[in-house]
Scaffold this active site. Structure first.
Site, mmCIF file in Angstrom:
data_model
loop_
_atom_site.group_PDB
_atom_site.id
_atom_site.type_symbol
_atom_site.label_atom_id
_atom_site.label_comp_id
_atom_site.label_asym_id
_atom_site.label_seq_id
_atom_site.Cartn_x
_atom_site.Cartn_y
_atom_site.Cartn_z
ATOM 1 C CG HIS A 41 -6.590 -1.824 9.217
ATOM 2 N ND1 HIS A 41 -6.504 -0.471 9.409
ATOM 3 C CD2 HIS A 41 -5.350 -2.288 9.463
ATOM 4 C CE1 HIS A 41 -5.274 -0.151 9.745
ATOM 5 N NE2 HIS A 41 -4.556 -1.241 9.785
ATOM 6 C CG ASN A 76 -9.539 -0.926 12.306
ATOM 7 O OD1 ASN A 76 -8.570 -1.585 11.918
ATOM 8 N ND2 ASN A 76 -10.027 0.078 11.604
ATOM 9 C CD GLU A 84 -9.156 1.365 8.015
ATOM 10 O OE1 GLU A 84 -9.276 0.510 8.916
ATOM 11 O OE2 GLU A 84 -8.345 2.307 8.091
ATOM 12 C CG ASP A 137 -0.244 -0.316 2.534
ATOM 13 O OD1 ASP A 137 0.997 -0.163 2.601
ATOM 14 O OD2 ASP A 137 -0.919 -0.706 3.505
#
Ligand code: PGA
Length: 249
Positions: free
Chosen positions: A139, A137, A144, A70
């Site tokens: 991800h 979280n 997400e 990414d």
């Protein structure tokens, strides 16, 4: 519960990094043209240190193609970019370079064109290994919560918890922190022959519990990996601290 992913439980961050390194080293030593896609951030720092030592002590990467998962949207040389991380923690520290280096350009004006350019790279170089970290979280990359499990490379917006993690990792204020990223989707991530997920620390314990014991749901993106037999999760004691004993067997 269907679970095909392999779990490796280790003591601490150092052991997690060593295990990850062993797998990558083996791929580099056995494949003709190894293709390794890395992630950045706190989770793989130790692995990069070992890789640098390995390369500088003779691990041959002259046929290895390196790329990344990414890239943040922002100036290429900002402290938080994947580009900066990769040069500071790897490319500038090794005494021989890989055959090819691919990075996403997070400052490209036309994001769609950049995504298409990187898609061609991904098509041309099927990955032997994809290294991942786990968000607090749940991800994976910037996939997400809520991201469909069939996502392909896209421009993603960060959740608040992700922005906070970036601020923490790179010691920056909120107004300096990036809010978007171009990320591989689950589709390209899972195309790799081996997917290595590195998880360390108490902060990740909730996400680990969801990953291994919760419902498979886009609420916890990492659960997209649970039934995949090419996924290896390396988890240290702190990250595993909320798991049922049964899960650790
Ligand atoms: P970290 O981040 O490796 O810096 O903990 C992981 C992630 O948020 O993907």
């Amino acid at each position: 519960m269907i679970k095909k992913m392999k779990t490796i439980f280790v003591k601490n961050y150092e052991e997690m990094s060593e295990k990850g390194y062993e797998i990558i080293k083996d791929v580099i030593e056995t494949k003709e043209q190894p293709v390794i896609s890395m992630t950045t951030g706190g989770s793989p720092r130790g692995l990069f240190t070992l890789l640098v030592e390995g390369v500088n002590n003779g691990l041959d990467i002259s046929n290895t193609v390196m790329m990344n998962l990414d890239e943040y949207i922002g100036p290429k040389n900002a402290v938080y970019t994947v580009n900066t991380f990769m040069y500071e923690n790897f490319y500038n520290k090794i005494n021989t370079q890989p055959k090819e280096i691919f990075l996403i350009n997070g400052e490209a004006d036309n994001k769609e064109e950049e995504i298409n350019r990187y898609k061609e790279v991904l098509n041309a170089y099927p990955r032997d290994v994809q290294v991942l970290g786990l968000g607090t979280n749940g991800h994976i990359g910037a996939n997400e919560p809520g991201t469909p499990f069939d996502s392909t490379i896209f421009l993603a917006e960060h959740d608040d918890s992700t922005i906070e993690s970036t601020m923490r990792e790179y010691n920056i204020e909120r107004d300096e922190a990036p809010t978007e990223m171009i990320t591989l989707g689950f589709t390209e991530i899972l195309e790799a022959e081996k997917v290595i997920l590195l998880v360390s620390g108490k902060r990740k314990s909730e996400a680990v519990k969801n990953l291994l014991e919760g419902e498979v749901s886009t609420d916890c993106p990492a659960t997209a990996l649970r039934d995949k037999d090419n996924v290896i999760v390396i988890i240290d004691e702190e990250a595993a601290s909320l798991l049922d004993e049964e899960t650790k067997k």
